[in-house]
Design a protein around this motif. Structure first.
Motif, PDB file in Angstrom:
ATOM      1  N   TYR A 181     -42.509  50.428  31.891  1.00 48.96           N
ATOM      2  CA  TYR A 181     -43.276  51.479  31.210  1.00 48.96           C
ATOM      3  C   TYR A 181     -43.990  52.368  32.221  1.00 48.96           C
ATOM      4  CZ  TYR A 181     -42.593  49.353  26.584  1.00 48.96           C
ATOM      5  OH  TYR A 181     -42.072  48.857  25.434  1.00 48.96           O
ATOM      6  N   TYR A 182     -44.561  51.781  33.250  1.00 48.73           N
ATOM      7  CA  TYR A 182     -45.220  52.591  34.285  1.00 48.73           C
ATOM      8  C   TYR A 182     -44.215  53.524  34.958  1.00 48.73           C
ATOM      9  CZ  TYR A 182     -47.129  54.098  38.668  1.00 48.73           C
ATOM     10  OH  TYR A 182     -47.502  54.883  39.737  1.00 48.73           O
ATOM     11  N   LEU A 183     -43.064  52.986  35.335  1.00 43.93           N
ATOM     12  CA  LEU A 183     -42.050  53.818  35.989  1.00 43.93           C
ATOM     13  C   LEU A 183     -41.608  54.963  35.073  1.00 43.93           C
ATOM     14  CD1 LEU A 183     -39.949  51.081  37.790  1.00 43.93           C
ATOM     15  CD2 LEU A 183     -41.575  52.695  38.815  1.00 43.93           C
ATOM     16  N   GLN A 184     -41.584  54.703  33.786  1.00 48.33           N
ATOM     17  CA  GLN A 184     -41.230  55.747  32.826  1.00 48.33           C
ATOM     18  C   GLN A 184     -42.258  56.881  32.858  1.00 48.33           C
ATOM     19  OE1 GLN A 184     -41.130  54.341  28.761  1.00 48.33           O
ATOM     20  NE2 GLN A 184     -39.495  55.751  28.237  1.00 48.33           N
ATOM     21  N   THR A 185     -43.518  56.550  33.125  1.00 39.28           N
ATOM     22  CA  THR A 185     -44.558  57.579  33.116  1.00 39.28           C
ATOM     23  C   THR A 185     -44.574  58.433  34.386  1.00 39.28           C
ATOM     24  OG1 THR A 185     -46.327  56.211  34.104  1.00 39.28           O
ATOM     25  CG2 THR A 185     -46.080  56.129  31.682  1.00 39.28           C
ATOM     26  N   ILE A 186     -43.922  58.003  35.458  1.00 37.20           N
ATOM     27  CA  ILE A 186     -43.970  58.774  36.706  1.00 37.20           C
ATOM     28  C   ILE A 186     -42.713  59.623  36.916  1.00 37.20           C
ATOM     29  CG2 ILE A 186     -45.554  57.154  37.820  1.00 37.20           C
ATOM     30  CD1 ILE A 186     -43.125  56.220  39.555  1.00 37.20           C
ATOM     31  N   GLN A 187     -41.871  59.717  35.906  1.00 38.19           N
ATOM     32  CA  GLN A 187     -40.653  60.504  36.037  1.00 38.19           C
ATOM     33  C   GLN A 187     -40.969  61.993  36.152  1.00 38.19           C
ATOM     34  OE1 GLN A 187     -37.534  58.832  36.397  1.00 38.19           O
ATOM     35  NE2 GLN A 187     -39.210  57.358  36.673  1.00 38.19           N
ATOM     36  N   GLU A 188     -40.202  62.675  36.984  1.00 41.12           N
ATOM     37  CA  GLU A 188     -40.370  64.121  37.176  1.00 41.12           C
ATOM     38  C   GLU A 188     -39.745  64.875  36.013  1.00 41.12           C
ATOM     39  OE1 GLU A 188     -38.592  65.039  40.942  1.00 41.12           O
ATOM     40  OE2 GLU A 188     -40.387  64.417  42.014  1.00 41.12           O
TER      41      GLU A 188
ATOM     42  N   ARG B 269     -35.017  53.557  46.870  1.00 38.45           N
ATOM     43  CA  ARG B 269     -34.803  54.639  45.910  1.00 38.45           C
ATOM     44  C   ARG B 269     -36.109  55.341  45.535  1.00 38.45           C
ATOM     45  NH1 ARG B 269     -31.055  53.426  40.913  1.00 38.45           N
ATOM     46  NH2 ARG B 269     -29.588  53.501  42.639  1.00 38.45           N
ATOM     47  N   ASP B 270     -36.005  56.649  45.316  1.00 38.84           N
ATOM     48  CA  ASP B 270     -37.114  57.430  44.769  1.00 38.84           C
ATOM     49  C   ASP B 270     -37.140  57.129  43.274  1.00 38.84           C
ATOM     50  OD1 ASP B 270     -38.861  59.322  43.715  1.00 38.84           O
ATOM     51  OD2 ASP B 270     -38.046  60.987  44.879  1.00 38.84           O
ATOM     52  N   LEU B 271     -38.137  56.385  42.840  1.00 36.72           N
ATOM     53  CA  LEU B 271     -38.202  55.929  41.456  1.00 36.72           C
ATOM     54  C   LEU B 271     -38.698  56.997  40.487  1.00 36.72           C
ATOM     55  CD1 LEU B 271     -39.591  52.355  42.172  1.00 36.72           C
ATOM     56  CD2 LEU B 271     -37.207  53.041  41.761  1.00 36.72           C
ATOM     57  N   ARG B 272     -39.091  58.153  41.003  1.00 32.91           N
ATOM     58  CA  ARG B 272     -39.575  59.230  40.138  1.00 32.91           C
ATOM     59  C   ARG B 272     -38.443  60.069  39.562  1.00 32.91           C
ATOM     60  NH1 ARG B 272     -42.351  63.019  43.300  1.00 32.91           N
ATOM     61  NH2 ARG B 272     -40.549  62.619  44.614  1.00 32.91           N
ATOM     62  N   VAL B 273     -37.225  59.879  40.055  1.00 26.86           N
ATOM     63  CA  VAL B 273     -36.104  60.710  39.604  1.00 26.86           C
ATOM     64  C   VAL B 273     -35.039  59.900  38.848  1.00 26.86           C
ATOM     65  CG1 VAL B 273     -36.453  62.453  41.385  1.00 26.86           C
ATOM     66  CG2 VAL B 273     -34.937  60.513  41.842  1.00 26.86           C
ATOM     67  N   LEU B 274     -35.412  58.752  38.334  1.00 27.78           N
ATOM     68  CA  LEU B 274     -34.456  57.926  37.597  1.00 27.78           C
ATOM     69  C   LEU B 274     -33.945  58.652  36.352  1.00 27.78           C
ATOM     70  CD1 LEU B 274     -36.293  54.482  37.883  1.00 27.78           C
ATOM     71  CD2 LEU B 274     -34.353  55.307  39.245  1.00 27.78           C
ATOM     72  N   SER B 275     -34.835  59.304  35.623  1.00 25.40           N
ATOM     73  CA  SER B 275     -34.421  60.059  34.433  1.00 25.40           C
ATOM     74  C   SER B 275     -33.566  61.252  34.823  1.00 25.40           C
ATOM     75  CB  SER B 275     -35.644  60.544  33.645  1.00 25.40           C
ATOM     76  OG  SER B 275     -36.327  59.467  33.075  1.00 25.40           O
ATOM     77  N   LYS B 276     -33.998  61.969  35.848  1.00 28.24           N
ATOM     78  CA  LYS B 276     -33.266  63.157  36.299  1.00 28.24           C
ATOM     79  C   LYS B 276     -31.830  62.793  36.665  1.00 28.24           C
ATOM     80  CE  LYS B 276     -35.399  66.140  38.935  1.00 28.24           C
ATOM     81  NZ  LYS B 276     -36.025  66.775  40.112  1.00 28.24           N
ATOM     82  N   LYS B 277     -31.642  61.654  37.311  1.00 25.15           N
ATOM     83  CA  LYS B 277     -30.300  61.230  37.718  1.00 25.15           C
ATOM     84  C   LYS B 277     -29.505  60.594  36.576  1.00 25.15           C
ATOM     85  CE  LYS B 277     -31.162  60.695  42.611  1.00 25.15           C
ATOM     86  NZ  LYS B 277     -31.003  59.830  43.777  1.00 25.15           N
ATOM     87  N   ASN B 278     -30.135  60.482  35.410  1.00 28.15           N
ATOM     88  CA  ASN B 278     -29.488  59.886  34.238  1.00 28.15           C
ATOM     89  C   ASN B 278     -29.500  60.887  33.068  1.00 28.15           C
ATOM     90  OD1 ASN B 278     -28.202  57.594  32.992  1.00 28.15           O
ATOM     91  ND2 ASN B 278     -30.092  57.231  31.859  1.00 28.15           N
TER      92      ASN B 278
END
Length: 142
Positions: A135-142, A64-73
């Motif tokens: 927390y790191y993954l949260q900071t790399i969201q697009e 999975r592209d982990l930078r788009v987790l927020s976008k997809k949610n």
């Protein structure tokens, strides 16, 4: 210093619970999380988190592209789901079963009895590391 940080992170885990969305990570948490990500996750997800790590071609399903987790949610970072995915409670095909993910015991072995962390038990260390990754993954969201 690191043990104090881990104890604080573990303590914050207990206080905030998994049902709430915590504040965005502070720089120290994100830096530690990034180091953990590069060491443990980048082979599959890529150093940039896009899912194109050096071994990603070996999977039937692309990581999975982990930078788009927020976008997809709907624009909200799925904190609890990400935490559960990392700690193994949420089954992910590429990670193996939840009983024994490919990387399952890595953090616990690292936090074992041979490591000295006064006042912090191994489970708290593991929780702190997982929280740092989230927390790191949260900071790399697009």
């Amino acid at each position: 210093m690191k043990s104090v940080f881990l104890k604080l992170v573990a303590g914050s885990f207990v206080l905030i619970g998994l049902s709430t969305v915590p504040a965005v990570a502070q720089p120290e948490e994100a830096m530690f999380g990034k180091a953990l990500f590069v060491e443990n996750c980048a082979a599959c997800h890529g150093a940039d988190g896009m899912g194109s790590g050096p071994v990603s071609a070996l999977f039937a399903e692309q990581p999975r592209d982990l930078r788009v987790l927020s976008k997809k949610n709907n624009g909200i970072f799925p904190f609890s789901e990400v935490y559960q995915s990392i700690n193994g409670r949420r089954e992910i095909a590429g990670h193996g079963t939840t009983d024994m993910p490919v990387w399952g015991d890595l953090f616990m072995v690292d936090a074992g009895p041979s490591t000295f962390h006064p006042g912090v038990n191994a489970e708290e260390i593991v929780q702190g590391r997982i929280l740092s990754l989230v927390y790191y993954l949260q900071t790399i969201q697009e």
